[in-house]
Motif scaffolding. Sequence first.
Motif, PDB file in Angstrom:
ATOM      1  N   VAL A  30       0.834  -1.207   0.000  1.00 15.92           N
ATOM      2  CA  VAL A  30       0.000   0.000   0.000  1.00 15.92           C
ATOM      3  C   VAL A  30       0.864   1.251   0.000  1.00 15.92           C
ATOM      4  N   PHE A  31       1.999   1.202   0.717  1.00 11.43           N
ATOM      5  CA  PHE A  31       2.927   2.331   0.747  1.00 11.43           C
ATOM      6  C   PHE A  31       3.450   2.640  -0.652  1.00 11.43           C
ATOM      7  N   ILE A  32       3.802   1.599  -1.406  1.00 10.57           N
ATOM      8  CA  ILE A  32       4.314   1.793  -2.762  1.00 10.57           C
ATOM      9  C   ILE A  32       3.226   2.336  -3.687  1.00 10.57           C
ATOM     10  N   ILE A  33       2.005   1.823  -3.554  1.00  6.87           N
ATOM     11  CA  ILE A  33       0.901   2.259  -4.412  1.00  6.87           C
ATOM     12  C   ILE A  33       0.659   3.754  -4.262  1.00  6.87           C
ATOM     13  N   PHE A  34       0.484   4.210  -3.025  1.00  9.97           N
ATOM     14  CA  PHE A  34       0.188   5.629  -2.802  1.00  9.97           C
ATOM     15  C   PHE A  34       1.406   6.514  -3.070  1.00  9.97           C
ATOM     16  N   GLY A  35       2.608   5.995  -2.775  1.00  7.67           N
ATOM     17  CA  GLY A  35       3.809   6.776  -3.065  1.00  7.67           C
ATOM     18  C   GLY A  35       4.012   6.987  -4.555  1.00  7.67           C
ATOM     19  N   CYS A  36       3.784   5.937  -5.340  1.00  9.40           N
ATOM     20  CA  CYS A  36       3.909   6.039  -6.795  1.00  9.40           C
ATOM     21  C   CYS A  36       2.824   6.938  -7.368  1.00  9.40           C
ATOM     22  N   MET A  37       1.597   6.806  -6.855  1.00  8.76           N
ATOM     23  CA  MET A  37       0.510   7.674  -7.318  1.00  8.76           C
ATOM     24  C   MET A  37       0.800   9.132  -7.019  1.00  8.76           C
ATOM     25  N   ASP A  38       1.417   9.383  -5.876  1.00  7.60           N
ATOM     26  CA  ASP A  38       1.801  10.744  -5.511  1.00  7.60           C
ATOM     27  C   ASP A  38       2.726  11.344  -6.563  1.00  7.60           C
ATOM     28  N   ASP A  39       3.736  10.592  -6.949  1.00 11.21           N
ATOM     29  CA  ASP A  39       4.696  11.066  -7.959  1.00 11.21           C
ATOM     30  C   ASP A  39       4.024  11.280  -9.316  1.00 11.21           C
ATOM     31  N   LEU A  40       3.190  10.322  -9.724  1.00 12.39           N
ATOM     32  CA  LEU A  40       2.553  10.406 -11.039  1.00 12.39           C
ATOM     33  C   LEU A  40       1.549  11.562 -11.108  1.00 12.39           C
ATOM     34  N   LEU A  41       0.837  11.820 -10.027  1.00 14.04           N
ATOM     35  CA  LEU A  41      -0.113  12.936 -10.018  1.00 14.04           C
ATOM     36  C   LEU A  41       0.615  14.267 -10.085  1.00 14.04           C
ATOM     37  N   LEU A  42       1.766  14.361  -9.424  1.00 10.95           N
ATOM     38  CA  LEU A  42       2.574  15.578  -9.537  1.00 10.95           C
ATOM     39  C   LEU A  42       3.057  15.774 -10.976  1.00 10.95           C
ATOM     40  N   THR A  43       3.401  14.677 -11.638  1.00 13.32           N
ATOM     41  CA  THR A  43       3.815  14.748 -13.042  1.00 13.32           C
ATOM     42  C   THR A  43       2.667  15.218 -13.926  1.00 13.32           C
ATOM     43  N   MET A  44       1.463  14.725 -13.666  1.00 19.11           N
ATOM     44  CA  MET A  44       0.291  15.151 -14.445  1.00 19.11           C
ATOM     45  C   MET A  44      -0.037  16.616 -14.210  1.00 19.11           C
ATOM     46  N   MET A  45       0.127  17.081 -12.990  1.00 25.25           N
ATOM     47  CA  MET A  45      -0.103  18.505 -12.698  1.00 25.25           C
ATOM     48  C   MET A  45       0.918  19.378 -13.421  1.00 25.25           C
ATOM     49  N   ALA A  46       2.160  18.886 -13.522  1.00 22.87           N
ATOM     50  CA  ALA A  46       3.181  19.620 -14.278  1.00 22.87           C
ATOM     51  C   ALA A  46       2.820  19.661 -15.766  1.00 22.87           C
ATOM     52  N   TYR A  47       2.321  18.539 -16.284  1.00 23.66           N
ATOM     53  CA  TYR A  47       1.898  18.506 -17.686  1.00 23.66           C
ATOM     54  C   TYR A  47       0.717  19.444 -17.920  1.00 23.66           C
ATOM     55  N   ASP A  48      -0.200  19.509 -16.963  1.00 20.99           N
ATOM     56  CA  ASP A  48      -1.339  20.416 -17.063  1.00 20.99           C
ATOM     57  C   ASP A  48      -0.877  21.868 -17.162  1.00 20.99           C
ATOM     58  N   ARG A  49       0.096  22.249 -16.344  1.00 24.43           N
ATOM     59  CA  ARG A  49       0.623  23.624 -16.397  1.00 24.43           C
ATOM     60  C   ARG A  49       1.383  23.866 -17.701  1.00 24.43           C
ATOM     61  N   PHE A  50       2.056  22.840 -18.213  1.00 18.77           N
ATOM     62  CA  PHE A  50       2.766  22.970 -19.487  1.00 18.77           C
ATOM     63  C   PHE A  50       1.790  23.279 -20.620  1.00 18.77           C
ATOM     64  N   VAL A  51       0.672  22.544 -20.653  1.00 15.03           N
ATOM     65  CA  VAL A  51      -0.336  22.778 -21.691  1.00 15.03           C
ATOM     66  C   VAL A  51      -0.962  24.158 -21.530  1.00 15.03           C
ATOM     67  N   ALA A  52      -1.232  24.557 -20.287  1.00 16.72           N
ATOM     68  CA  ALA A  52      -1.862  25.855 -20.039  1.00 16.72           C
ATOM     69  C   ALA A  52      -0.964  27.011 -20.462  1.00 16.72           C
ATOM     70  N   ILE A  53       0.352  26.852 -20.306  1.00 20.70           N
ATOM     71  CA  ILE A  53       1.286  27.940 -20.637  1.00 20.70           C
ATOM     72  C   ILE A  53       1.664  27.927 -22.115  1.00 20.70           C
TER      73      ILE A  53
END
Length: 205
Positions: free
Chosen positions: A89-112
Amino acid sequence: MGLSEDPDLQHILFGLFLSMYLVTVLGNLLIILAVSSDSHLHTPMYFFLSNLSLADIGFISTTVPKMIVNLLNHSRVISYGGCLTQMSVFIIFGCMDDLLLTMMAYDRFVAICHPLHYSVIMNPRLCGFLLLLSLLISLLDSQLQNLSVLNFSYFKDVEISNFFCDPSQLLNLTCSETFSSTIVKCFVFASFVKRQAHRMVKNKK
């Protein structure tokens, strides 16, 4: 092995980590409530932010409550099955944390970089797909490391130099160095470096 063997320090650590845990959970719940209740925040960025808050709650709830109970009961024992479950469970949520941060960065890239096509590119269908993809990748990462640990011979009365079942610590418990365990260790190290890089960038911002 926990954080300290000093009995007087146990109560201080119990109060400290309990208060930090409650503040963290309450803060993330308030973010989720604010995003879900305000229609103006129903955008891709806040969609990922609310899911990041949910992943953060799961991430800290995997390790901190068990540590708090151990501090209260003066016990540092965890079962074999409980250790594997905590690690997964630690790995699942830790990996999701990283991937969601990556998606938020991609969202800002598209917006800019593509502001006129932002609403077309970051549509609800793509956001849902990215969230599902992050969950599947996290599950795959968790199962890969879990299967690697399950290949080890059964062990008991083992000391783990941490306050939870750290995947890297469990991988070091094997008696023989195999190719699969080496690959997994490299993968764990790469994930750890990436997580620390995300935190450094976030702190700089």
